[in-house]
Structures are given as C-alpha cells and as structure tokens.
Design a protein around this motif. Structure first.
Motif, PDB file in Angstrom:
ATOM      1  N   ALA A 140       0.890  -1.292   0.132  1.00 44.67           N
ATOM      2  CA  ALA A 140      -0.113  -0.130   0.259  1.00 44.67           C
ATOM      3  C   ALA A 140       0.698   1.197  -0.115  1.00 44.67           C
ATOM      4  CB  ALA A 140      -0.925   0.113   1.217  1.00 44.67           C
ATOM      5  N   SER A 141       2.072   1.190   0.219  1.00 41.87           N
ATOM      6  CA  SER A 141       2.927   2.301   0.451  1.00 41.87           C
ATOM      7  C   SER A 141       3.718   2.785  -0.730  1.00 41.87           C
ATOM      8  CB  SER A 141       4.056   1.936   1.284  1.00 41.87           C
ATOM      9  OG  SER A 141       3.573   1.631   2.692  1.00 41.87           O
ATOM     10  N   ASP A 142       3.993   4.168  -0.749  1.00 36.67           N
ATOM     11  CA  ASP A 142       4.697   4.626  -1.552  1.00 36.67           C
ATOM     12  C   ASP A 142       6.355   4.345  -1.344  1.00 36.67           C
ATOM     13  OD1 ASP A 142       2.505   5.998  -3.441  1.00 36.67           O
ATOM     14  OD2 ASP A 142       2.491   7.254  -1.553  1.00 36.67           O
ATOM     15  N   SER A 143       6.546   4.410  -0.071  1.00 41.19           N
ATOM     16  CA  SER A 143       7.966   4.376   0.630  1.00 41.19           C
ATOM     17  C   SER A 143       8.119   3.724   1.857  1.00 41.19           C
ATOM     18  CB  SER A 143       8.790   5.738   0.310  1.00 41.19           C
ATOM     19  OG  SER A 143       8.170   6.500   1.236  1.00 41.19           O
ATOM     20  N   VAL A 144       9.304   3.180   2.027  1.00 41.36           N
ATOM     21  CA  VAL A 144       9.540   2.687   3.458  1.00 41.36           C
ATOM     22  C   VAL A 144      10.768   3.351   4.115  1.00 41.36           C
ATOM     23  CG1 VAL A 144      10.673   0.716   2.314  1.00 41.36           C
ATOM     24  CG2 VAL A 144       9.677   0.685   4.841  1.00 41.36           C
ATOM     25  N   ILE A 145      10.484   3.677   5.494  1.00 41.61           N
ATOM     26  CA  ILE A 145      11.687   4.205   6.404  1.00 41.61           C
ATOM     27  C   ILE A 145      12.240   3.222   7.070  1.00 41.61           C
ATOM     28  CG2 ILE A 145      12.432   5.514   8.246  1.00 41.61           C
ATOM     29  CD1 ILE A 145      10.475   7.653   7.059  1.00 41.61           C
ATOM     30  N   ILE A 146      13.257   2.529   7.397  1.00 39.54           N
ATOM     31  CA  ILE A 146      13.879   1.393   8.041  1.00 39.54           C
ATOM     32  C   ILE A 146      14.657   1.838   9.120  1.00 39.54           C
ATOM     33  CG2 ILE A 146      15.089  -0.521   7.727  1.00 39.54           C
ATOM     34  CD1 ILE A 146      14.776  -0.402   4.670  1.00 39.54           C
ATOM     35  N   PRO A 147      14.090   2.016  10.194  1.00 36.35           N
ATOM     36  CA  PRO A 147      14.708   2.339  11.654  1.00 36.35           C
ATOM     37  C   PRO A 147      15.803   1.264  11.915  1.00 36.35           C
ATOM     38  CG  PRO A 147      12.546   2.413  11.807  1.00 36.35           C
ATOM     39  CD  PRO A 147      12.751   1.428  10.805  1.00 36.35           C
ATOM     40  N   VAL A 148      17.309   1.637  11.908  1.00 28.50           N
ATOM     41  CA  VAL A 148      18.150   0.830  12.261  1.00 28.50           C
ATOM     42  C   VAL A 148      18.773   1.207  13.827  1.00 28.50           C
ATOM     43  CG1 VAL A 148      20.416  -0.150  11.756  1.00 28.50           C
ATOM     44  CG2 VAL A 148      18.731   0.221   9.773  1.00 28.50           C
ATOM     45  N   GLN A 149      18.857   0.520  14.814  1.00 28.38           N
ATOM     46  CA  GLN A 149      19.424   0.606  16.019  1.00 28.38           C
ATOM     47  C   GLN A 149      20.908   0.845  15.841  1.00 28.38           C
ATOM     48  OE1 GLN A 149      18.319  -2.134  19.016  1.00 28.38           O
ATOM     49  NE2 GLN A 149      19.285  -1.035  20.563  1.00 28.38           N
ATOM     50  N   CYS A 150      21.547   1.516  16.482  1.00 26.68           N
ATOM     51  CA  CYS A 150      23.173   1.754  16.461  1.00 26.68           C
ATOM     52  C   CYS A 150      23.673   0.740  17.241  1.00 26.68           C
ATOM     53  CB  CYS A 150      23.339   3.155  16.630  1.00 26.68           C
ATOM     54  SG  CYS A 150      22.796   4.471  15.663  1.00 26.68           S
ATOM     55  N   GLU A 151      23.284  -0.549  16.879  1.00 24.09           N
ATOM     56  CA  GLU A 151      24.293  -1.598  17.627  1.00 24.09           C
ATOM     57  C   GLU A 151      24.407  -2.812  16.459  1.00 24.09           C
ATOM     58  OE1 GLU A 151      21.895  -3.164  20.872  1.00 24.09           O
ATOM     59  OE2 GLU A 151      21.928  -1.410  21.934  1.00 24.09           O
ATOM     60  N   TYR A 152      25.251  -3.721  16.812  1.00 24.69           N
ATOM     61  CA  TYR A 152      25.937  -4.703  15.888  1.00 24.69           C
ATOM     62  C   TYR A 152      24.795  -5.531  15.302  1.00 24.69           C
ATOM     63  CZ  TYR A 152      28.192  -8.561  13.672  1.00 24.69           C
ATOM     64  OH  TYR A 152      28.526  -9.463  12.734  1.00 24.69           O
ATOM     65  N   PHE A 153      23.941  -5.930  16.222  1.00 21.90           N
ATOM     66  CA  PHE A 153      22.862  -7.106  15.850  1.00 21.90           C
ATOM     67  C   PHE A 153      21.850  -6.406  14.933  1.00 21.90           C
ATOM     68  CE2 PHE A 153      24.889  -9.371  19.431  1.00 21.90           C
ATOM     69  CZ  PHE A 153      25.269 -10.448  18.978  1.00 21.90           C
ATOM     70  N   ALA A 154      21.680  -5.141  14.975  1.00 20.18           N
ATOM     71  CA  ALA A 154      20.643  -4.502  14.201  1.00 20.18           C
ATOM     72  C   ALA A 154      20.942  -4.485  12.703  1.00 20.18           C
ATOM     73  CB  ALA A 154      20.763  -3.032  14.658  1.00 20.18           C
ATOM     74  N   LEU A 155      22.142  -4.874  12.377  1.00 12.61           N
ATOM     75  CA  LEU A 155      22.427  -4.855  11.046  1.00 12.61           C
ATOM     76  C   LEU A 155      22.242  -6.170  10.187  1.00 12.61           C
ATOM     77  CD1 LEU A 155      26.023  -2.878  11.004  1.00 12.61           C
ATOM     78  CD2 LEU A 155      24.068  -2.095  10.372  1.00 12.61           C
ATOM     79  N   GLU A 156      22.126  -7.175  11.321  1.00  8.21           N
ATOM     80  CA  GLU A 156      21.689  -8.422  10.840  1.00  8.21           C
ATOM     81  C   GLU A 156      20.530  -8.688   9.757  1.00  8.21           C
ATOM     82  OE1 GLU A 156      22.515 -11.222  13.879  1.00  8.21           O
ATOM     83  OE2 GLU A 156      24.542 -11.423  13.620  1.00  8.21           O
ATOM     84  N   GLY A 157      19.454  -8.109  10.678  1.00  7.87           N
ATOM     85  CA  GLY A 157      18.281  -8.346  10.000  1.00  7.87           C
ATOM     86  C   GLY A 157      17.867  -7.176   8.690  1.00  7.87           C
ATOM     87  N   LEU A 158      18.977  -6.316   8.460  1.00  7.52           N
ATOM     88  CA  LEU A 158      18.726  -5.255   7.433  1.00  7.52           C
ATOM     89  C   LEU A 158      18.691  -5.892   6.091  1.00  7.52           C
ATOM     90  CD1 LEU A 158      18.188  -2.247   6.792  1.00  7.52           C
ATOM     91  CD2 LEU A 158      20.840  -2.023   6.836  1.00  7.52           C
ATOM     92  N   GLY A 159      19.521  -6.729   6.009  1.00  9.07           N
ATOM     93  CA  GLY A 159      19.666  -7.492   4.475  1.00  9.07           C
ATOM     94  C   GLY A 159      18.399  -8.216   4.195  1.00  9.07           C
ATOM     95  N   LYS A 160      17.934  -8.945   5.170  1.00  9.35           N
ATOM     96  CA  LYS A 160      16.492  -9.697   4.841  1.00  9.35           C
ATOM     97  C   LYS A 160      15.435  -9.008   4.820  1.00  9.35           C
ATOM     98  CE  LYS A 160      13.816 -13.170   5.106  1.00  9.35           C
ATOM     99  NZ  LYS A 160      14.032 -14.274   3.958  1.00  9.35           N
ATOM    100  N   LEU A 161      15.628  -7.578   5.155  1.00  8.65           N
ATOM    101  CA  LEU A 161      14.417  -6.656   5.037  1.00  8.65           C
ATOM    102  C   LEU A 161      14.433  -6.066   3.530  1.00  8.65           C
ATOM    103  CD1 LEU A 161      11.574  -5.003   5.717  1.00  8.65           C
ATOM    104  CD2 LEU A 161      13.424  -3.088   6.840  1.00  8.65           C
ATOM    105  N   LEU A 162      15.560  -5.938   3.127  1.00  5.87           N
ATOM    106  CA  LEU A 162      15.896  -5.404   1.970  1.00  5.87           C
ATOM    107  C   LEU A 162      15.444  -6.351   0.721  1.00  5.87           C
ATOM    108  CD1 LEU A 162      19.292  -3.543   2.599  1.00  5.87           C
ATOM    109  CD2 LEU A 162      16.945  -2.385   2.363  1.00  5.87           C
ATOM    110  N   GLU A 163      15.983  -7.682   0.990  1.00  2.55           N
ATOM    111  CA  GLU A 163      15.241  -8.639   0.170  1.00  2.55           C
ATOM    112  C   GLU A 163      14.062  -8.659   0.077  1.00  2.55           C
ATOM    113  OE1 GLU A 163      16.879 -12.352   1.302  1.00  2.55           O
ATOM    114  OE2 GLU A 163      19.138 -11.878   1.303  1.00  2.55           O
ATOM    115  N   THR A 164      13.317  -8.599   1.064  1.00  5.06           N
ATOM    116  CA  THR A 164      11.860  -8.443   1.069  1.00  5.06           C
ATOM    117  C   THR A 164      11.180  -7.556   0.198  1.00  5.06           C
ATOM    118  OG1 THR A 164      11.672  -9.811   3.214  1.00  5.06           O
ATOM    119  CG2 THR A 164       9.604  -8.656   2.485  1.00  5.06           C
ATOM    120  N   ILE A 165      11.633  -6.373   0.516  1.00  7.23           N
ATOM    121  CA  ILE A 165      11.374  -5.000  -0.094  1.00  7.23           C
ATOM    122  C   ILE A 165      11.628  -5.364  -1.832  1.00  7.23           C
ATOM    123  CG2 ILE A 165      11.813  -2.553  -0.700  1.00  7.23           C
ATOM    124  CD1 ILE A 165      12.471  -2.318   2.214  1.00  7.23           C
TER     125      ILE A 165
END
Length: 260
Positions: A140-165
């Motif tokens: 339904a969206s035009d765009s997505v904002i992805i909040p990323v916590q400034c900690e190491y483990f927060a980066l691990e899920g970012l790749g999976k989300l980008l694949e889904t997008i």
C-alpha cells in the motif's frame, strides 16, 4: 494526494513505533495533515497517542477484513492535524483469516486508496514481522523508512528486509521505494554506535537520513502519558531530532499541503 510511508523492520526494539508516533506528530506540528495507521497487533502506536481501547469502534483489522475504511474507524488525536487508525490484538487473527482471501495482499491498499487524498502524509507502523499484514502495508505504500538501531545485531536483519522489499518491488508494488534508513538509539559516548553509523553511511550512502535519533529518556517517558514527545517536552533532544527528520522528509518530497 497523501504520501504513504511504512515504518518497517522485522527486528523488534529498533525504535519503529517510537519513530512512527513521533514522525507523524512532528509532521502534524508542521501543519501537514497526517494519518497514523497502527498495523501492529501490539497496538503501541494506539496507546502511545492516548487512545482508549474501550472507546475504539473499529480498527485496522475490520478495515482489512471488510475492505473498507469509514469515518468511525479514524480517531482524532490530541495533536492538531494528526489522526490515527487504531489497532488491537484482533489483528493477529487477520494473518490466519486472510490466507484464502483473493488478492489478500491488496486489502490495505484498496482501503487507503479511498482516503489518501485527504492527507498530506500517511504513516504506517508495521509489526516486527514479515507476515501478511506487513506485506499489505508495503504494497500500500509509496516508500518505506527503515529504522536501524545503532548496535551490531541490528544490522543482521537489514539484509533480509531489503530482500523482502525487492521481492515486493518485483511482484506486487513496482513503485515502492526506500525513503531512507534512519539511525536510531544513538549514543555518542559509545564507540560501537559511531562504528555502526559509519558502516551504514559508507554502504548505503545517500539512502541514510542526515538526522540521527539519539537515546533520550524523554522519548521513553512520553508514551506512558499517551502523548508524542513533542507534546511532552518540545525542547528535548528526542523531540528536536524527530522535528528535524520531519523537515528533512518534507524537503525531500517537496511537499505541498492539502487544501482545506
């Protein structure tokens, strides 16, 4: 016509709901007519804006199941220019009930399309998962904002989300774009926070918002009073950061306010 932006990350605890509430409130403070859609069954955006669950007539659940948004679904908040489409625990059931519905991934889009011209911005607080409701939000969206916590483990899920997008862009919503990656819960005293910011900025470059959201006790306290941080303490670092983010978003989109 309102710009529809999902706030999404399947990893919990990255400041997704905090961002949804306070970005929406900051846009409203700039007098942009804003709708916050709580698409998370935990309903933290709903309670964070002081909505009494006992007074809710309809939620995102009814809208998605029935395929319609009516006036009784949307509640005015205590913040001028800000309204909310609330959620509750019933939204968990939508994941099961919608399995066999035809064109199930388009249910939220069909609902929002009927009302989007009334708003400058529509912010969707997605649940920390990649289930049917979150897929609906992204479609339904035009765009997505992805909040990323400034900690190491927060980066691990970012790749999976980008694949889904990317999959959604290819199959369901070719116009979906990444509005930006938002670094949140930043602690200037920690070397790790600075390293994570530097790594994300180096890798994603212009996709990263200039605004960085700091750790701030006022941001944590405000939801317990049912108000956004800009109403709780307009001069704290958290409030000023989200106001800067709202201004950055407005400038990026060359936004023009809807006529009244």
């Amino acid at each position: 016509m309102g710009k529809i932006i999902s706030i999404a990350n399947q990893k919990g605890g990255v400041g997704k709901t905090t961002t949804s509430i306070n970005l929406a409130a900051s846009l409203a403070a700039l007098e942009y007519k804003t709708l916050l859609i709580d698409a998370d069954p935990q309903a933290n955006s709903t309670s964070g804006l002081g909505v009494d669950q006992n007074k809710i007539k309809k939620t995102v659940y009814e809208c998605m199941i029935n395929g319609n948004i009516d006036k009784s679904s949307i509640i005015k908040s205590e913040v001028n220019f800000l309204e909310i489409l609330p959620s509750d625990i019933d939204l968990v059931g939508a994941e099961v009930e919608m399995v066999d519905i035809k064109n199930r991934d388009l249910r939220m889009k069909n609902c929002i399309d009927k009302i989007k011209d009334k708003y400058d911005f529509i912010i969707i607080d997605c649940s920390p998962s990649l289930g049917i409701v979150t897929i609906n939000s992204l479609v339904a969206s035009d765009s997505v904002i992805i909040p990323v916590q400034c900690e190491y483990f927060a980066l691990e899920g970012l790749g999976k989300l980008l694949e889904t997008i990317k999959l959604i862009q290819n199959d369901l919503n070719k116009n979906l774009s990444i509005e930006g990656i938002l670094m949140s819960m930043y602690d200037v005293r920690l070397r790790l926070s600075n390293q994570v910011v530097e790594e994300v900025q180096m890798h994603f470059k212009s996709l990263v918002f200039n605004t960085i959201i700091p750790r701030n006790v006022k941001l944590s306290e405000a939801p317990s009073f049912g108000i956004p941080v800009i109403s709780y303490d307009a001069n704290c670092k958290g409030s000023l950061s989200y106001l800067n983010l709202a201004k950055e978003l407005v400038d990026k989109n060359n936004s023009v306010k809807v006529s009244w």
